[in-house]
Structure formats: C-alpha cells, structure tokens
Design an enzyme around this catalytic site. Structure first.
Site, PDB file in Angstrom:
ATOM      1  N   SER A   1      22.400 -38.514   8.697  1.00 42.48           N
ATOM      2  CA  SER A   1      23.655 -39.252   8.859  1.00 42.48           C
ATOM      3  C   SER A   1      23.354 -40.548   9.614  1.00 42.48           C
ATOM      4  O   SER A   1      22.505 -41.321   9.165  1.00 42.48           O
ATOM      5  CB  SER A   1      24.689 -38.384   9.584  1.00 42.48           C
ATOM      6  OG  SER A   1      25.947 -39.038   9.643  1.00 42.48           O
ATOM      7  N   THR A   2      23.978 -40.775  10.769  1.00 45.11           N
ATOM      8  CA  THR A   2      23.807 -42.029  11.498  1.00 45.11           C
ATOM      9  C   THR A   2      22.336 -42.289  11.819  1.00 45.11           C
ATOM     10  O   THR A   2      21.669 -41.453  12.411  1.00 45.11           O
ATOM     11  CB  THR A   2      24.616 -41.992  12.813  1.00 45.11           C
ATOM     12  OG1 THR A   2      25.926 -41.514  12.549  1.00 45.11           O
ATOM     13  CG2 THR A   2      24.683 -43.374  13.437  1.00 45.11           C
TER      14      THR A   2
ATOM     15  N   MET B   1      24.935 -37.851  13.636  1.00 42.96           N
ATOM     16  CA  MET B   1      25.990 -37.352  14.513  1.00 42.96           C
ATOM     17  C   MET B   1      26.585 -36.076  13.938  1.00 42.96           C
ATOM     18  O   MET B   1      26.711 -35.932  12.727  1.00 42.96           O
ATOM     19  CB  MET B   1      27.086 -38.417  14.661  1.00 42.96           C
ATOM     20  CG  MET B   1      28.171 -38.076  15.648  1.00 42.96           C
ATOM     21  SD  MET B   1      27.544 -38.097  17.346  1.00 42.96           S
ATOM     22  CE  MET B   1      29.065 -37.727  18.238  1.00 42.96           C
TER      23      MET B   1
ATOM     24  N   HIS C   1      24.963 -39.269   4.639  1.00 45.28           N
ATOM     25  CA  HIS C   1      26.379 -39.600   4.768  1.00 45.28           C
ATOM     26  C   HIS C   1      26.580 -41.097   4.552  1.00 45.28           C
ATOM     27  O   HIS C   1      26.133 -41.914   5.352  1.00 45.28           O
ATOM     28  CB  HIS C   1      26.899 -39.206   6.149  1.00 45.28           C
ATOM     29  CG  HIS C   1      26.851 -37.733   6.414  1.00 45.28           C
ATOM     30  ND1 HIS C   1      26.873 -37.204   7.676  1.00 45.28           N
ATOM     31  CD2 HIS C   1      26.783 -36.678   5.563  1.00 45.28           C
ATOM     32  CE1 HIS C   1      26.826 -35.886   7.610  1.00 45.28           C
ATOM     33  NE2 HIS C   1      26.764 -35.540   6.340  1.00 45.28           N
TER      34      HIS C   1
ATOM     35  N   ASP D   1      26.535 -31.230  10.637  1.00 46.46           N
ATOM     36  CA  ASP D   1      26.316 -30.963   9.215  1.00 46.46           C
ATOM     37  C   ASP D   1      24.828 -30.768   8.938  1.00 46.46           C
ATOM     38  O   ASP D   1      23.998 -31.564   9.368  1.00 46.46           O
ATOM     39  CB  ASP D   1      26.858 -32.127   8.376  1.00 46.46           C
ATOM     40  CG  ASP D   1      26.781 -31.858   6.883  1.00 46.46           C
ATOM     41  OD1 ASP D   1      26.850 -30.679   6.492  1.00 46.46           O
ATOM     42  OD2 ASP D   1      26.664 -32.824   6.115  1.00 46.46           O
TER      43      ASP D   1
END
Length: 348
Positions: free
Chosen positions: A162-163, A281, A188, A284
């Site tokens: 993600s991030t 973050m 993401h 998930d």
C-alpha cells in the site's frame, strides 16, 4: 501536538476546500495555503510544516520541480494532489519516485463536490504521511538482477503493498530475472493509475508486467497487477493458473484487497506459492499471509527500517505470519533463493 499542514495549490477553490478540511480536524493545524511554489518555499522555511499537500500542475514552477527541490533541501512528508488523467498518473508516479508519500486523485468533474467527499480519505493520508519515513530515491541505482534456475508454471509469487508500495514493488521486480515464476500483485491504487503503473514497471523490468484483464493464464516471466477497482484472484484451471477479477465489496477496507489475492493463492497454489507483504498502512494482507504461512508457504515481510509506513507488515509479523523479515534491498534476492530451493525440491 497537532499535525502542521501546508496546502500548496494554484486553485483558490482547492486551497479553500483543503483548508476547511484540515481546520475541521482537531489533530491538525493549517499553517498556510500557498498559491505557487515561490510562496510555498517561504512558508516551508517560516512555518516548518509536518505535512504538505502539493498540487502537481502549477504555473511558473510545477509541483514536481518544487518537490525535487524540497526533498533535497528539507525532506518533508508530501501528499500529492493529482488528476485522473494519463498525464496526471505519469506525473504522480514520478512524484512518488521523488519521495512523495502518497497522493489524492481529483475527480474529473464536480471537483468541489468530489474533493469534499474525499474528506476522510484526505485526512487519513495526511495522518499517515505525518507518521511516515521520507524516502529519497533520486539518483538511486537499479537493483542487481538475480539469477534463478527455474522453468515451469507451478510456482507463484504473490506481492501486496500500500503506502510506499509503488517504489518498493518496483525495486523488487527490477531484481527479478526474465525466467522468474509468474507474479501477481495487489497495490492499493485508484482506477486509472494501475495501467500507467504497469506500463512503467514493464519498461524497467526484465519480466513482462501487465495490468490484469481477467481470464489470462499465468506465465513465467510475467507479472500481473490488479486493476484499481477490482479484486484479483487466482484460480486453478487444470494444470494452469488463471486470473479472475471480481467487483465485490471492499475487503479489509480495500478494493483491490491483498487478503483476497493471498486467500485465493492459498487455495489454488498451496505450498507452491510465495507470499510477500511490503510497506503499507493498515492490516490488509496480514490475514492472507497467515493463511499462506499455515499452508507451509514461504512468506516474506519488509522490515520496519526500510518501510515508508510499517503497518501491514507489522500486523503480519505480530500474527506470526512471516518466515522472513528483510530490508527491501535484500527482498528480491531472498525470494529468488527460495524459488531455487523450491524448484530443486520438486525435481525427480
């Protein structure tokens, strides 16, 4: 202490909307709203913001140039304000290469209403950025491409992030040789950006990288990226693996979801799979990685020191889902070493 936020945008309307969003949050403080890079430079020096929201498309000096100068002179967590266009996506990916933490995509129409609707998303990204590690990758050298003695279609590599993940995934994939096992990736990202990102990776890597379209057979030397608005699963079809895209509800707060990908890999490939969870973050992917671990798969998590945001890997490690916890620059080599061992163990 509240998070000090500086807004930089040439649009008076966007400055007003972002300023109101920030001022409405009790843990945030708006320290300024600059219409261009020149005013922003002065405010950075005077106000010393914790986080900057930065428009990519500005007159005089564009957001990318300002970001590059900022990261060299005073590295600061930045959330880019992008546009949902091909040009906007390319510029956004470049901003992440330069060190921006994350981005928010402005809607093509109804910008005022759309940005207001993104209130929660915007403040979450600002909070995440305030707790992140600023990563400068300007001038970094390409990772060494690892060799592997492997041929076949039974092994799979699944990656979730993600991030901070766009750069982390890029570094891992650039170290993969052309004969690496088929790789499936959930990052993401909103729709409209994943196709541009896949093309960017394809231009840099020895393997072929594509945005998944659904139904394709997984092939060695290829990586498949989940589209920004679909869950991606892997199904068994005879001796082959094939991709299935679904349009269900969010899982673990996301669509595409890493947990969905990992769960499907667990069912379709079992111990023939390797699971990799990179910076991001939230949580998930942690549950899915534990499923893979329990199937005796090789599982990898990025370590805290090299993560932009140590969220998803942290939760997975706490669950006991990681067989290997490694810095990003060691990840690709370790994955290929595990492939080599798995392939050797399967030979007659």
């Amino acid at each position: 202490m509240p998070i000090k936020v500086l807004v930089v945008d040439d649009s008076a309307l966007i400055r007003q909307i972002l300023s109101e969003i920030i001022k409405s949050e009790p843990d945030m403080q708006l320290v300024g709203a600059a219409p261009d890079a020149f005013v922003a430079k002065k405010m950075v020096l005077e106000k010393v913001p914790d986080v900057i929201t930065l428009d990519i498309e500005m007159p005089k000096v564009d957001g990318l140039r300002f970001l590059e100068v900022l990261m060299n002179a005073r590295p600061t967590p930045v959330v880019m304000i992008s546009t949902l266009t091909e040009k906007g996506a390319q510029a956004t990916l470049r901003s992440l290469e330069l060190g921006a933490i994350d981005f928010v995509a402005k809607p093509k129409i109804g910008v005022a209403e759309g940005m207001a609707a993104y209130h929660q998303l915007i403040v979450e990204k600002i909070r995440t950025a305030s707790n992140s590690k600023v990563k400068k990758s300007v001038g970094s050298t390409a990772p060494t491409v690892n060799k592997v003695s492997y041929s076949g279609t039974e092994k799979l590599i699944a990656i979730g992030a993600s991030t901070g993940g766009t750069e982390a995934i890029k570094e891992v994939l650039m170290s993969f040789p052309a004969n690496a096992p088929a790789t499936v990736i959930t990052q993401h990202m909103p729709p409209g950006f994943t196709s541009t990102y896949a093309r960017r990776l394809d231009s840099l890597c020895q393997i072929t990288v594509r945005e998944a379209s659904g139904g394709e057979r997984l092939l060695p030397g290829h990586a498949y990226l989940a589209p920004g608005d679909k869950h991606m699963e892997v199904e068994r079809s005879g001796a082959d693996y094939r991709i299935r895209l679904t349009d269900g509800e969010r899982v673990s707060g996301h669509k595409p979801s890493v947990d969905v990908l990992f769960g499907s890999i667990c069912k379709s490939a079992g111990s023939n799979a390797l699971g990799v969870l990179l910076t991001g973050m939230g949580s998930d992917g942690a549950r899915g990685l534990l499923e893979l671990f329990n199937e005796n798969c090789e599982t990898f998590c990025q370590d805290e020191a090299s993560c932009v945001v140590f969220g998803m890997p942290k939760v997975a490690i706490e669950k006991g889902a990681a067989k290997h916890v490694l810095p990003l620059d060691a990840m690709g080599k370790a994955i290929m070493q595990s492939v080599e061992k798995m392939a050797a163990g399967s030979r007659l």
